[in-house]
Scaffold this motif. Structure first.
Motif, PDB file in Angstrom:
ATOM      1  N   GLY A   1       9.089  -5.866  10.772  1.00  0.00           N
ATOM      2  CA  GLY A   1       8.533  -4.695  10.113  1.00  0.00           C
ATOM      3  C   GLY A   1       7.500  -5.130   9.091  1.00  0.00           C
ATOM      4  O   GLY A   1       7.695  -6.118   8.382  1.00  0.00           O
ATOM      5  N   PHE A   2       6.390  -4.417   9.050  1.00  0.00           N
ATOM      6  CA  PHE A   2       5.342  -4.718   8.081  1.00  0.00           C
ATOM      7  C   PHE A   2       5.039  -3.437   7.311  1.00  0.00           C
ATOM      8  O   PHE A   2       4.811  -2.391   7.908  1.00  0.00           O
ATOM      9  CB  PHE A   2       4.085  -5.230   8.792  1.00  0.00           C
ATOM     10  CG  PHE A   2       3.049  -5.745   7.843  1.00  0.00           C
ATOM     11  CD1 PHE A   2       3.140  -7.020   7.319  1.00  0.00           C
ATOM     12  CD2 PHE A   2       1.994  -4.941   7.450  1.00  0.00           C
ATOM     13  CE1 PHE A   2       2.190  -7.499   6.433  1.00  0.00           C
ATOM     14  CE2 PHE A   2       1.040  -5.406   6.558  1.00  0.00           C
ATOM     15  CZ  PHE A   2       1.136  -6.685   6.049  1.00  0.00           C
ATOM     16  N   ASP A   3       5.062  -3.524   5.971  1.00  0.00           N
ATOM     17  CA  ASP A   3       4.856  -2.364   5.099  1.00  0.00           C
ATOM     18  C   ASP A   3       3.402  -2.232   4.691  1.00  0.00           C
ATOM     19  O   ASP A   3       2.744  -3.223   4.389  1.00  0.00           O
ATOM     20  CB  ASP A   3       5.683  -2.499   3.814  1.00  0.00           C
ATOM     21  CG  ASP A   3       7.171  -2.547   4.071  1.00  0.00           C
ATOM     22  OD1 ASP A   3       7.612  -1.994   5.093  1.00  0.00           O
ATOM     23  OD2 ASP A   3       7.890  -3.138   3.250  1.00  0.00           O
ATOM     24  N   ILE A   4       2.945  -0.974   4.635  1.00  0.00           N
ATOM     25  CA  ILE A   4       1.621  -0.640   4.121  1.00  0.00           C
ATOM     26  C   ILE A   4       1.818   0.511   3.138  1.00  0.00           C
ATOM     27  O   ILE A   4       2.563   1.445   3.422  1.00  0.00           O
ATOM     28  CB  ILE A   4       0.679  -0.171   5.251  1.00  0.00           C
ATOM     29  CG1 ILE A   4       0.481  -1.276   6.274  1.00  0.00           C
ATOM     30  CG2 ILE A   4      -0.654   0.292   4.695  1.00  0.00           C
ATOM     31  CD1 ILE A   4      -0.226  -0.816   7.522  1.00  0.00           C
ATOM     32  N   SER A   5       1.150   0.435   2.015  1.00  0.00           N
ATOM     33  CA  SER A   5       1.209   1.523   1.042  1.00  0.00           C
ATOM     34  C   SER A   5      -0.186   2.125   0.906  1.00  0.00           C
ATOM     35  O   SER A   5      -1.171   1.401   0.743  1.00  0.00           O
ATOM     36  CB  SER A   5       1.695   0.991  -0.305  1.00  0.00           C
ATOM     37  OG  SER A   5       1.825   2.056  -1.205  1.00  0.00           O
ATOM     38  N   TYR A   6      -0.259   3.453   0.999  1.00  0.00           N
ATOM     39  CA  TYR A   6      -1.547   4.140   0.908  1.00  0.00           C
ATOM     40  C   TYR A   6      -1.336   5.497   0.248  1.00  0.00           C
ATOM     41  O   TYR A   6      -0.533   6.307   0.728  1.00  0.00           O
ATOM     42  CB  TYR A   6      -2.151   4.297   2.307  1.00  0.00           C
ATOM     43  CG  TYR A   6      -3.423   5.082   2.348  1.00  0.00           C
ATOM     44  CD1 TYR A   6      -4.578   4.608   1.739  1.00  0.00           C
ATOM     45  CD2 TYR A   6      -3.480   6.297   2.996  1.00  0.00           C
ATOM     46  CE1 TYR A   6      -5.750   5.331   1.777  1.00  0.00           C
ATOM     47  CE2 TYR A   6      -4.656   7.025   3.045  1.00  0.00           C
ATOM     48  CZ  TYR A   6      -5.780   6.531   2.438  1.00  0.00           C
ATOM     49  OH  TYR A   6      -6.947   7.263   2.473  1.00  0.00           O
TER      50      TYR A   6
END
Length: 97
Positions: free
Chosen positions: A52-57
């Motif tokens: 799993g790879f997290d991105i915050s936007y």
């Protein structure tokens, strides 16, 4: 760099994505994953073998779920699904069944 293949849920999500800045963040994240697939967090339990790879936007958390697959040409990154974090891993589990 590892080649990337998209499963239908990820492909559909990226086709429908309209926010250009969010698309850019996903693109940059996928490039990072191509360069180093172990950059994501390895899941355990029901999702063992999936990263799993997290991105915050804009204060919202997004995820990319993927795994490494061995082919006759070497390893490839297979992107399973992408989307907002809410109920994301439940959707991945349901898809994988």
């Amino acid at each position: 760099m590892f080649p990337i293949e998209f499963l239908r849920p990820a492909e559909n999500y990226f086709k429908k994505l309209r926010d250009k800045e969010l698309k850019r963040k996903y693109y940059n994240s996928l490039q990072g994953i191509r360069n180093n697939p172990q950059i994501g967090q390895m899941k355990t339990g029901d999702l063992a073998g999936i990263y799993g790879f997290d991105i915050s936007y804009k204060g919202i958390n997004y995820e990319i779920a993927y795994w490494l697959s061995e082919t006759e040409n070497g390893e490839i990154v297979v992107v399973i699904m992408a989307g907002t974090r809410e109920n994301f891993w439940d959707a991945v589990k349901n898809y994988m069944k």
